[in-house]
Scaffold this motif. Structure first.
Motif, PDB file in Angstrom:
ATOM      1  N   GLU A 296       0.831  -1.383  -0.085  1.00  0.00           N
ATOM      2  CA  GLU A 296       0.074  -0.071   0.086  1.00  0.00           C
ATOM      3  C   GLU A 296       0.799   1.293   0.031  1.00  0.00           C
ATOM      4  N   ASP A 297       1.847   1.346   0.621  1.00  0.00           N
ATOM      5  CA  ASP A 297       2.883   2.603   0.771  1.00  0.00           C
ATOM      6  C   ASP A 297       3.499   2.603  -0.481  1.00  0.00           C
ATOM      7  N   LEU A 298       3.748   1.583  -1.365  1.00  0.00           N
ATOM      8  CA  LEU A 298       4.555   1.906  -2.802  1.00  0.00           C
ATOM      9  C   LEU A 298       3.540   2.399  -3.639  1.00  0.00           C
ATOM     10  N   ASP A 299       2.207   1.894  -3.473  1.00  0.00           N
ATOM     11  CA  ASP A 299       1.224   2.452  -4.426  1.00  0.00           C
ATOM     12  C   ASP A 299       0.934   3.735  -4.009  1.00  0.00           C
ATOM     13  N   SER A 300       0.886   4.080  -2.722  1.00  0.00           N
ATOM     14  CA  SER A 300       0.790   5.704  -2.286  1.00  0.00           C
ATOM     15  C   SER A 300       1.825   6.429  -2.821  1.00  0.00           C
ATOM     16  N   ALA A 301       3.019   6.195  -2.705  1.00  0.00           N
ATOM     17  CA  ALA A 301       4.174   6.519  -3.291  1.00  0.00           C
ATOM     18  C   ALA A 301       4.112   6.957  -4.859  1.00  0.00           C
ATOM     19  N   LEU A 302       3.593   5.999  -5.766  1.00  0.00           N
ATOM     20  CA  LEU A 302       3.521   6.147  -7.137  1.00  0.00           C
ATOM     21  C   LEU A 302       2.421   7.348  -7.425  1.00  0.00           C
ATOM     22  N   GLU A 303       1.369   7.279  -6.434  1.00  0.00           N
ATOM     23  CA  GLU A 303       0.179   8.352  -6.718  1.00  0.00           C
ATOM     24  C   GLU A 303       1.038   9.625  -6.322  1.00  0.00           C
ATOM     25  N   TYR A 304       1.712   9.831  -5.466  1.00  0.00           N
ATOM     26  CA  TYR A 304       2.359  10.787  -4.991  1.00  0.00           C
ATOM     27  C   TYR A 304       3.101  11.441  -6.372  1.00  0.00           C
ATOM     28  N   ALA A 305       4.005  10.352  -6.991  1.00  0.00           N
ATOM     29  CA  ALA A 305       4.773  10.743  -8.160  1.00  0.00           C
ATOM     30  C   ALA A 305       3.978  11.251  -9.406  1.00  0.00           C
ATOM     31  N   THR A 306       2.880  10.538  -9.445  1.00  0.00           N
ATOM     32  CA  THR A 306       1.973  11.098 -10.719  1.00  0.00           C
ATOM     33  C   THR A 306       1.362  12.509 -10.524  1.00  0.00           C
ATOM     34  N   ASP A 307       0.678  12.568  -9.153  1.00  0.00           N
ATOM     35  CA  ASP A 307       0.404  13.934  -8.912  1.00  0.00           C
ATOM     36  C   ASP A 307       1.410  15.032  -8.966  1.00  0.00           C
ATOM     37  N   ALA A 308       2.693  14.779  -9.000  1.00  0.00           N
ATOM     38  CA  ALA A 308       3.808  15.696  -8.902  1.00  0.00           C
ATOM     39  C   ALA A 308       4.274  15.924 -10.307  1.00  0.00           C
ATOM     40  N   GLY A 309       3.765  15.002 -11.313  1.00  0.00           N
ATOM     41  CA  GLY A 309       3.938  15.238 -12.669  1.00  0.00           C
ATOM     42  C   GLY A 309       4.987  14.132 -13.127  1.00  0.00           C
ATOM     43  N   THR A 310       5.454  13.165 -12.302  1.00  0.00           N
ATOM     44  CA  THR A 310       6.482  12.054 -12.801  1.00  0.00           C
ATOM     45  C   THR A 310       5.560  10.874 -13.259  1.00  0.00           C
ATOM     46  N   ILE A 311       6.232  10.385 -14.169  1.00  0.00           N
ATOM     47  CA  ILE A 311       5.624   9.249 -14.793  1.00  0.00           C
ATOM     48  C   ILE A 311       6.067   7.962 -14.767  1.00  0.00           C
ATOM     49  N   PRO A 312       5.721   7.094 -13.867  1.00  0.00           N
ATOM     50  CA  PRO A 312       6.292   5.794 -13.463  1.00  0.00           C
ATOM     51  C   PRO A 312       5.858   4.717 -14.706  1.00  0.00           C
ATOM     52  N   VAL A 313       7.353   4.087 -14.902  1.00  0.00           N
ATOM     53  CA  VAL A 313       7.139   2.942 -15.619  1.00  0.00           C
ATOM     54  C   VAL A 313       7.701   1.562 -14.996  1.00  0.00           C
ATOM     55  N   VAL A 314       6.971   0.271 -14.852  1.00  0.00           N
ATOM     56  CA  VAL A 314       7.429  -0.531 -14.340  1.00  0.00           C
ATOM     57  C   VAL A 314       7.377  -1.881 -14.773  1.00  0.00           C
ATOM     58  N   ALA A 315       8.414  -2.793 -14.667  1.00  0.00           N
ATOM     59  CA  ALA A 315       8.419  -4.068 -15.256  1.00  0.00           C
ATOM     60  C   ALA A 315       7.271  -4.985 -14.778  1.00  0.00           C
ATOM     61  N   VAL A 316       6.607  -5.800 -15.341  1.00  0.00           N
ATOM     62  CA  VAL A 316       5.634  -6.746 -15.013  1.00  0.00           C
ATOM     63  C   VAL A 316       5.878  -8.104 -14.092  1.00  0.00           C
ATOM     64  N   GLY A 317       7.292  -8.353 -14.401  1.00  0.00           N
ATOM     65  CA  GLY A 317       7.567  -9.454 -13.609  1.00  0.00           C
ATOM     66  C   GLY A 317       7.851 -10.607 -14.618  1.00  0.00           C
ATOM     67  N   ASN A 318       8.910 -11.690 -14.131  1.00  0.00           N
ATOM     68  CA  ASN A 318       9.467 -12.627 -14.955  1.00  0.00           C
ATOM     69  C   ASN A 318       8.961 -14.032 -14.355  1.00  0.00           C
ATOM     70  N   ASP A 319       7.635 -14.238 -13.913  1.00  0.00           N
ATOM     71  CA  ASP A 319       7.527 -15.461 -13.291  1.00  0.00           C
ATOM     72  C   ASP A 319       6.066 -16.101 -14.013  1.00  0.00           C
TER      73      ASP A 319
END
Length: 521
Positions: A316-339
């Motif tokens: 939940e904390d990491l999700d909240s941090a990503l929301e903080y970033a998008t609100d600030a104008g930073t665009i997060p791009v993340v790998a979906v995983g290798n499993d």
């Protein structure tokens, strides 16, 4: 559990998660992950992925306190065995080391209103867990197909799913950055990327000639920072601060911003790199460090944020941090995983609605590309990651080349070499710089939702892949910048075989509670 750095390719099953955060007892401040492990009469035991400290193996937690109540939180911290590890004051988030009893986790504690969770000045408490990079893959042949296809055939009712439907080792030719850029429409655009800042949250970045500008100065920013070793020092104090013992972060940064001659030039060869070391030499880190790095990137004004990392468990904390970033104008791009054979579903935080999840395909033209056999898929049932349903329905947003790509890097000892890696970790920087970075450099700052819409609307369809494997299709910078819409969408372009796989995965997600969760959460 297997090696911590192999969390995205581990064989352990993730337990079925509670459907909602909170309880009939106590407050609703505890996230679903913080509640994981509860059992009446047994108290609470931290799950395997929890960050434990010292010989007494005390867990750590991310706490959000209410506005104006920092003093009351300070008073709670004054008690013995409670330690403040890190804090981001702008979002009122603090990482603390404390026993589960002091936190008030455990059914009996919540029934009696014990611990920090019951205090009125606390908004949320999330367990700090381990995360890692999406471990680079050593491609295998199609002998792995039986384990790969069993669940789809058993639960999906899809009949025979042929192994030539996805890419294995023999389908993956060694390629270059020039090849990847060609297939994602990022060649000859004439876009000036010198004003762009791309943050790389990873195992560090080793500086080298591929990051030099036209006058020989490094484009690795002095604000780059180490979050693993007490978040100090920054590059302004020590040029070795973000040394990459692993090599993973250096690969990612070079894919994004290498200024080497073709075929080794990166997508944004003039961009500045904000290197944020949140993973250690083994590729592991805590969600608290990663979350703090996300917030720091946003505070520094990064345009794009690349995260080739994740976990099968929701934070939940990491999700909240990503929301903080998008609100600030930073665009997060993340790998979906290798499993894809085991945990299967889009890893967190790529499953967040505040991040662009990137899948891996072969480095081929979109009409010929195949989905990589290891690349995680959707739709996430939302029942296997302790997200309380927050990840329900998550699929990759987009795909990019991620198989056997050669990139110039410098090792921690200073030796220049070519590194050939495979994984969704390799696909993510192709999107972070290949579409998002070039789009922003071309047009200026864009809102997160606008970037996602442009990227998905103008992606090139991959007919041999399923929507749940590749989202909207192949990331395509030229189409996104020119707003040139393909004749068919990914959904319309799928072959019959791809459509069969698409439906099989949907049915499998429903069998794991995905459809039920849609009505409950």
């Amino acid at each position: 559990m297997h090696s911590r750095r192999q969390f995205l390719s581990r064989a352990a099953a993730v337990p079925f998660a509670p459907l909602a955060v909170g309880s009939a007892y106590g407050t609703d401040s505890l996230t679903t992950l913080a509640l994981a492990g509860e059992s009446f009469g047994r108290g609470w035991e931290p799950i395997d992925e929890a960050q434990l400290h010292g010989s007494d193996k005390t867990p750590s937690w991310t706490i959000k306190y209410t506005e104006g109540d920092r003093d009351r939180f300070d008073s709670w911290l004054e008690e013995d065995d409670r330690e403040l590890i890190a804090e981001h004051t702008a979002s009122r988030k603090a990482v603390v080391k404390s026993t589960s009893g002091d936190i008030g986790v455990g059914l009996l504690n919540r029934m009696l209103g014990n611990g920090l969770q019951a205090e009125p000045f606390i908004e949320s408490i999330d367990l700090n867990i381990e995360a890692s990079y999406a471990d680079p893959v050593s491609p295998t042949d199609d002998s792995a197909w039986e384990s790969f296809g069993w669940a789809e055939r058993t639960f999906g009712g899809a009949g025979d799913l042929e192994p030539d439907a996805v890419a294995f080792d023999a389908d993956m030719a060694e390629t270059t950055l020039e090849d990847a850029r060609t297939h994602t429409g990022a060649i000859g655009l004439g876009v000036d990327t010198s004003g762009l800042t791309v943050a790389v949250i990873d195992s560090g970045v080793n500086d080298g000639p591929m990051f030099e500008d036209s006058v020989g100065d490094s484009r690795l920013l002095p604000e780059s920072k180490d979050f693993v070793t007490d978040a100090e020092p920054t590059l302004a104090d020590d040029s070795e601060a973000v040394t990459d013992e692993n090599g993973h972060g250096s690969w990612v940064a070079s894919c994004i911003a290498s200024s080497a001659a073709e075929p080794d030039q990166g997508y944004c060869p003039d961009a500045d790199i904000l290197a944020l070391r949140a993973l250690d030499g083994e590729g592991s880190g805590s969600t608290a460090d990663i979350s703090n790095a996300v917030r720091y990137a946003a505070d520094q004004g990064a345009d794009v944020l690349c995260m080739s990392l994740g976990s099968p468990l929701w934070s939940e904390d990491l999700d909240s941090a990503l929301e903080y970033a998008t609100d600030a104008g930073t665009i997060p791009v993340v790998a979906v995983g290798n499993d894809r054979q085991m945990t299967r579903w889009v890893a967190a935080p790529a499953s967040s609605s505040h991040a662009i999840g990137v899948a891996a395909v072969t480095s081929d033209p979109p009409e010929e590309a195949l989905s990589a056999y290891f690349s995680n898929i959707g739709p996430h049932p939302g029942t296997t990651d302790h997200s309380g349903g927050a990840s329900n329905g998550a699929t990759p947003n987009i795909a990019a080349p991620g198989c056997k790509i050669s990139v110039p890097v410098v090792t921690a000892s200073g030796r220049s070499t070519d590194s050939v890696l495979t994984g969704t970790s390799m696909a993510a920087p192709c999107v972070a710089s290949g579409v998002v970075g070039l789009l922003i450099a071309s047009e200026g700052a864009l809102e997160y939702d606008d970037v996602v819409e442009r990227m998905e609307t103008y992606a090139a369809p991959i007919p041999k892949a399923a929507v749940v494997e590749v989202g909207a299709g192949m990331a395509h910078a030229e189409n996104a910048i020119a707003e040139s819409e393909p004749e068919e969408t990914q959904d319309e372009a799928m072959t019959d075989e791809a459509t069969t796989r698409n439906e099989a995965y949907k049915q499998l997600a429903n069998a794991q509670g995905g459809r039920v969760l849609q009505y409950l959460v």
